[in-house]
Design an enzyme around this catalytic site. Structure first.
Site, PDB file in Angstrom:
ATOM      1  N   SER A 376      -2.171  -8.533   2.282  1.00 23.96           N
ATOM      2  CA  SER A 376      -3.236  -7.556   2.438  1.00 23.96           C
ATOM      3  C   SER A 376      -3.709  -7.409   3.874  1.00 23.96           C
ATOM      4  O   SER A 376      -2.979  -6.960   4.733  1.00 23.96           O
ATOM      5  CB  SER A 376      -4.384  -7.933   1.509  1.00 23.96           C
ATOM      6  OG  SER A 376      -5.276  -6.871   1.410  1.00 23.96           O
ATOM      7  N   LYS A 401       1.243  -6.644  -0.319  1.00 23.71           N
ATOM      8  CA  LYS A 401       0.058  -6.071  -0.957  1.00 23.71           C
ATOM      9  C   LYS A 401      -0.572  -5.085   0.008  1.00 23.71           C
ATOM     10  O   LYS A 401      -1.271  -5.457   0.933  1.00 23.71           O
ATOM     11  CB  LYS A 401      -0.934  -7.186  -1.318  1.00 23.71           C
ATOM     12  CG  LYS A 401      -2.302  -6.689  -1.759  1.00 23.71           C
ATOM     13  CD  LYS A 401      -2.204  -5.790  -2.980  1.00 23.71           C
ATOM     14  CE  LYS A 401      -3.583  -5.447  -3.506  1.00 23.71           C
ATOM     15  NZ  LYS A 401      -4.374  -4.625  -2.585  1.00 23.71           N
TER      16      LYS A 401
END
Length: 462
Positions: A376, A401
């Site tokens: 992320s 992600k």
């Protein structure tokens, strides 16, 4: 409802806030400021208008050069809507419909299921065709409704789960600030996130307030991130805010006691290499929380003062955190105008190119350590530094992600996490489910790093 923009690295990790209303009310504009992972990434909190009444009429005004009794002003539509719904009048059906509306307006289908608005509308008719007798039944319906989307990151949060977000407060006083354009084309800073019963709320700051100054310093022209940094300080110390309540309310000076929950995520040390002839500044970043950027800047400056010639940024096992903090950290290494990331979403307001605005803090050769748990916000930083030829990546392919979630608070204090967009690297690669391949699997010699970065810049410029 509060909304928090986030991105979560793992759908199975338990979670350690614009709002929706019943059909009779207006749907306020949603905003995208940033995101968070820890297993979750938050950057924007938006308080529930139904939970926080604007009570500026009861706040005594104080003299200020920012206000005038003769100024023309008008209240925002969403401010008017705030007073129309009281928490005690919220029905189970209204909560379910609120969750349905959030998905209908914002959900981005990142899978190959090809989400259909027609099927989603039919689901609403089926669900709301009968009475929902209990709150737990309403929550169960929302869980099943979200599960039907087939998105592992879109899910329901119980009130207890939703309340565990204070450690991602970027100011230390429980507010989130956003830049809002005024009628004259200028920009003002408004409170569009407020933790209920947090320090600022308890002191009298309200949703929709305009921030005029911090400790006597005028914040006109400053970014939301700069203003948030001014609000930060040691735990239990005080900061004074001058705020204008709403668009038409009085100006008030409010003293707020800071209550920081976040702990420093930065560890650093200086290491000698080449038989002591050169020094490497090693920096480990465990997560992107409210202190990450400030503490990393301190570490970088101290390591520079200690004679560091090379730098290592260790993002292994870093599942993310505040995406806005990740974006600001990436900017520390980039030249003015270079792209940090692109955002893509169903709503045009979620499509944005984010670039660096200033010169880099350091220009020395840099290695970023990554592995399969680098996710992320960590991947945003890694890709930004890699694609702009500022760093080489060493280790394993990252997690993959790249989705953006918003965490919306529902009218009863529960919440829903909804995928609303995705991040794309400066080289236009989709991070989600792909991850980022490192340049080296094993730790290279610094001469190789320097050569690799030089070749990258040559190709980029040619």
């Amino acid at each position: 409802m509060r909304v928090v923009l986030c991105n979560s690295a793992s759908p199975l990790t338990p979670i350690p806030k614009p709002p929706t209303f019943p059909a009779t009310l207006n749907w306020p504009h949603k905003t995208l400021v940033g995101a968070l992972t820890g297993a979750l990434s938050f950057s924007l909190l938006i308080s529930s208008p139904s939970s926080i009444a604007l009570d500026s009429a009861s706040v005594p005004p104080s003299p200020s050069s920012h206000s005038s009794a003769t100024d023309y002003c008008r209240q925002d539509d969403d401010t008017e809507a705030m007073s129309e719904t009281a928490p005690e009048l919220v029905t189970n059906e209204a909560i379910v419909e609120e969750a349905w509306n959030i998905v209908n307006d914002s959900f981005l289908d990142s899978s190959r299921r090809r989400w259909s608005s027609d099927i989603w509308k039919q689901k609403k008719e089926d669900i709301l065709g009968t009475s929902i007798q209990t709150r737990s039944k309403a929550h169960d319906i929302i869980r099943r409704m979200l599960a039907s989307l087939g998105d592992p990151y879109t899910r329901f949060l119980s009130p207890a789960e939703f309340s565990k977000m204070a450690r991602y407060d970027m100011t230390g006083i429980g507010i989130n600030i956003r830049e809002v354009q005024d009628d004259n084309g200028g920009v003002k800073l408004k409170v569009l996130g407020l933790i209920l019963d947090g320090p600022a709320h308890a002191a009298g700051v309200r949703q929709g307030d305009e921030i005029l100054s911090v400790n006597g310093m005028d914040v006109t022209g400053k970014s939301a991130f700069e203003a948030s940094s001014l609000l930060q300080g040691p735990n239990e110390t005080f900061v004074t805010l001058e705020v204008k309540h709403g668009n038409c309310g009085p100006v008030q000076s409010i003293e707020v006691q800071r209550q920081l929950v976040a702990r420093t995520p930065v560890f650093y040390r200086l290491e000698k290499i080449e038989n002591g002839a050169a020094s490497v500044g090693y920096m480990r970043l465990k997560e992107f929380n409210a202190l990450a950027r400030k503490d990393l800047v301190i570490a970088m400056k101290r390591l520079q003062d200690m004679g560091a010639k090379y730098f290592i940024l260790d993002l292994r096992d870093n599942l993310g955190g505040l995406v806005q903090a990740g974006i600001e950290i990436a900017k520390l290494f980039l030249n003015e105008g270079e792209t940090v990331t692109y955002t893509v979403g169903r709503d045009p307001q979620y499509e944005k190119t984010i670039t660096a605005e200033t010169a880099p803090l350091i220009t020395a050769p840099l290695i970023v350590l990554v592995n399969n748990k680098t996710a992320s916000a960590s991947e945003i930083v890694s890709a930004a530094l890699h694609d702009n030829c500022r760093a080489v990546l060493v280790g394993q392919r990252t997690f993959g992600k790249g989705l953006i979630q918003s965490v919306f608070e529902l009218l009863d204090g529960s919440g829903v996490v909804v995928t609303i967009g995705k991040y794309v690297t400066p080289n236009h690669m989709d991070i989600n489910k792909n991850g980022i391949e490192p340049d080296f699997r094993e730790f290279p010699a610094w001469s190789e790093v320097t050569q690799h970065l030089a070749q990258c810049n040559t190709l980029r410029q040619g």
